[in-house]
Design a protein around this motif. Sequence first.
Motif, PDB file in Angstrom:
ATOM      1  N   GLN A 193       0.805  -1.222   0.000  1.00 28.20           N
ATOM      2  CA  GLN A 193       0.000   0.000   0.000  1.00 28.20           C
ATOM      3  C   GLN A 193       0.835   1.269   0.000  1.00 28.20           C
ATOM      4  N   ASN A 194       1.984   1.219   0.647  1.00 31.38           N
ATOM      5  CA  ASN A 194       2.811   2.421   0.775  1.00 31.38           C
ATOM      6  C   ASN A 194       4.290   2.068   0.645  1.00 31.38           C
ATOM      7  N   PRO A 195       4.700   1.544  -0.509  1.00 31.24           N
ATOM      8  CA  PRO A 195       6.090   1.110  -0.674  1.00 31.24           C
ATOM      9  C   PRO A 195       7.054   2.286  -0.750  1.00 31.24           C
ATOM     10  N   PHE A 196       8.314   1.998  -0.523  1.00 31.78           N
ATOM     11  CA  PHE A 196       9.347   3.009  -0.745  1.00 31.78           C
ATOM     12  C   PHE A 196       9.671   3.097  -2.229  1.00 31.78           C
ATOM     13  N   GLU A 197       9.746   1.943  -2.886  1.00 31.11           N
ATOM     14  CA  GLU A 197       9.988   1.877  -4.333  1.00 31.11           C
ATOM     15  C   GLU A 197       9.249   0.684  -4.907  1.00 31.11           C
ATOM     16  N   VAL A 198       8.955   0.777  -6.211  1.00 27.62           N
ATOM     17  CA  VAL A 198       8.463  -0.377  -6.962  1.00 27.62           C
ATOM     18  C   VAL A 198       9.305  -0.492  -8.235  1.00 27.62           C
ATOM     19  N   TRP A 199       9.888  -1.665  -8.432  1.00 28.69           N
ATOM     20  CA  TRP A 199      10.695  -1.943  -9.610  1.00 28.69           C
ATOM     21  C   TRP A 199      10.000  -3.007 -10.449  1.00 28.69           C
ATOM     22  N   LEU A 200       9.967  -2.787 -11.752  1.00 32.27           N
ATOM     23  CA  LEU A 200       9.438  -3.771 -12.689  1.00 32.27           C
ATOM     24  C   LEU A 200      10.609  -4.561 -13.243  1.00 32.27           C
ATOM     25  N   LYS A 201      10.530  -5.889 -13.155  1.00 29.98           N
ATOM     26  CA  LYS A 201      11.661  -6.714 -13.555  1.00 29.98           C
ATOM     27  C   LYS A 201      11.185  -7.950 -14.292  1.00 29.98           C
ATOM     28  N   GLU A 202      11.900  -8.294 -15.358  1.00 28.29           N
ATOM     29  CA  GLU A 202      11.636  -9.544 -16.067  1.00 28.29           C
ATOM     30  C   GLU A 202      12.494 -10.632 -15.453  1.00 28.29           C
ATOM     31  N   HIS A 203      11.852 -11.712 -15.017  1.00 28.52           N
ATOM     32  CA  HIS A 203      12.572 -12.780 -14.346  1.00 28.52           C
ATOM     33  C   HIS A 203      13.035 -13.839 -15.348  1.00 28.52           C
ATOM     34  N   ALA A 204      13.749 -14.836 -14.846  1.00 29.69           N
ATOM     35  CA  ALA A 204      14.346 -15.844 -15.708  1.00 29.69           C
ATOM     36  C   ALA A 204      13.315 -16.612 -16.520  1.00 29.69           C
ATOM     37  N   ASP A 205      12.087 -16.709 -16.009  1.00 27.34           N
ATOM     38  CA  ASP A 205      11.052 -17.436 -16.741  1.00 27.34           C
ATOM     39  C   ASP A 205      10.388 -16.582 -17.821  1.00 27.34           C
ATOM     40  N   GLY A 206      10.861 -15.344 -17.986  1.00 28.52           N
ATOM     41  CA  GLY A 206      10.308 -14.460 -19.007  1.00 28.52           C
ATOM     42  C   GLY A 206       9.104 -13.677 -18.572  1.00 28.52           C
ATOM     43  N   LYS A 207       8.627 -13.905 -17.350  1.00 36.26           N
ATOM     44  CA  LYS A 207       7.448 -13.205 -16.856  1.00 36.26           C
ATOM     45  C   LYS A 207       7.847 -11.936 -16.113  1.00 36.26           C
ATOM     46  N   LEU A 208       6.979 -10.958 -16.158  1.00 34.44           N
ATOM     47  CA  LEU A 208       7.231  -9.691 -15.489  1.00 34.44           C
ATOM     48  C   LEU A 208       6.784  -9.757 -14.039  1.00 34.44           C
ATOM     49  N   ARG A 209       7.554  -9.136 -13.190  1.00 34.38           N
ATOM     50  CA  ARG A 209       7.201  -9.034 -11.773  1.00 34.38           C
ATOM     51  C   ARG A 209       7.333  -7.576 -11.336  1.00 34.38           C
ATOM     52  N   GLU A 210       6.451  -7.149 -10.473  1.00 36.20           N
ATOM     53  CA  GLU A 210       6.618  -5.892  -9.753  1.00 36.20           C
ATOM     54  C   GLU A 210       7.262  -6.227  -8.419  1.00 36.20           C
ATOM     55  N   ASN A 211       8.375  -5.605  -8.120  1.00 38.91           N
ATOM     56  CA  ASN A 211       9.052  -5.799  -6.843  1.00 38.91           C
ATOM     57  C   ASN A 211       8.781  -4.591  -5.951  1.00 38.91           C
ATOM     58  N   TYR A 212       7.908  -4.778  -4.975  1.00 42.54           N
ATOM     59  CA  TYR A 212       7.562  -3.725  -4.016  1.00 42.54           C
ATOM     60  C   TYR A 212       8.559  -3.798  -2.864  1.00 42.54           C
ATOM     61  N   ILE A 213       9.262  -2.702  -2.628  1.00 44.16           N
ATOM     62  CA  ILE A 213      10.284  -2.649  -1.589  1.00 44.16           C
ATOM     63  C   ILE A 213       9.876  -1.634  -0.536  1.00 44.16           C
ATOM     64  N   ASN A 214      10.037  -2.011   0.734  1.00 43.94           N
ATOM     65  CA  ASN A 214       9.744  -1.059   1.801  1.00 43.94           C
ATOM     66  C   ASN A 214      10.760  -1.193   2.925  1.00 43.94           C
ATOM     67  N   ILE A 215      11.007  -0.083   3.596  1.00 47.01           N
ATOM     68  CA  ILE A 215      11.884  -0.041   4.760  1.00 47.01           C
ATOM     69  C   ILE A 215      11.130   0.649   5.887  1.00 47.01           C
ATOM     70  N   PHE A 216      11.533   0.343   7.117  1.00 42.64           N
ATOM     71  CA  PHE A 216      10.729   0.718   8.272  1.00 42.64           C
ATOM     72  C   PHE A 216      11.556   1.426   9.334  1.00 42.64           C
ATOM     73  N   GLN A 217      10.874   2.257  10.104  1.00 43.55           N
ATOM     74  CA  GLN A 217      11.525   3.015  11.164  1.00 43.55           C
ATOM     75  C   GLN A 217      11.994   2.080  12.280  1.00 43.55           C
ATOM     76  N   ASP A 218      13.183   2.335  12.773  1.00 49.50           N
ATOM     77  CA  ASP A 218      13.733   1.578  13.902  1.00 49.50           C
ATOM     78  C   ASP A 218      13.661   0.076  13.673  1.00 49.50           C
ATOM     79  N   ASP A 219      13.955  -0.343  12.468  1.00 55.09           N
ATOM     80  CA  ASP A 219      13.842  -1.756  12.111  1.00 55.09           C
ATOM     81  C   ASP A 219      14.982  -2.090  11.153  1.00 55.09           C
ATOM     82  N   LYS A 220      15.780  -3.091  11.483  1.00 56.64           N
ATOM     83  CA  LYS A 220      16.907  -3.433  10.615  1.00 56.64           C
ATOM     84  C   LYS A 220      16.476  -4.212   9.385  1.00 56.64           C
TER      85      LYS A 220
END
Length: 222
Positions: free
Chosen positions: A154-181
Amino acid sequence: MVSREVVVNPRAPESQRVVREVWGWQERPGGLTHWTDTGFSYHPGALPEDLLGQQMEPRQMTSSNWKDLGLVDLSAVPASQRSPSPGLLPEQPTQKDAEEQLARALGFVSGQDYLTVTTPLGERVIRRDLLSHMVEKRTDARERFAKYVLPTLQNPFEVWLKEHADGKLRENYINIFQDDKYGMLVVVRINRDGSLMWNMMHREVKKMRSWREGWLVWQKKS
């Protein structure tokens, strides 16, 4: 081979719903069925133009990574730009218990087959029957991070579109958090007829650099 009919746009009005026959195979009669993709199998290699149209301007035309784009290292992102940490849940003793914990954290109720989540790129579907494989690697105990999934979609830091080895597209939703490693990656498989949450994984923020590659299609504003 076995087949079934699938409604590929279940949220549409009944008169506008599209039903397709999907084929699958079973390792043994009556056993686990492996179903083919209901979306991209009809349009192999096609890139959804509506998704490209949602990219930030100027449009990034080639695959790249965070360094090439001059982005800050995630470990240097200030707390003000991070999501509040939802906190870890307990590790569960079995895969079934882990699956149920993940389902509860996502908001599933008894008998519910799927739910939709609104992301910056539109609505994405989470299917109840796909949760089991997300927690099957018991050494990772991913169910501990079940409450990290929805904030990442719902509130990612970034979203990357990537083609994987099987040829299918994936959206990679990345998030980082406060006070959390730890940070979170939620992978969404792109289908022309709807996009599904496909996997989830956690990693220490300082080790997330390899996830930041492909086409940067969304970035949280500072």
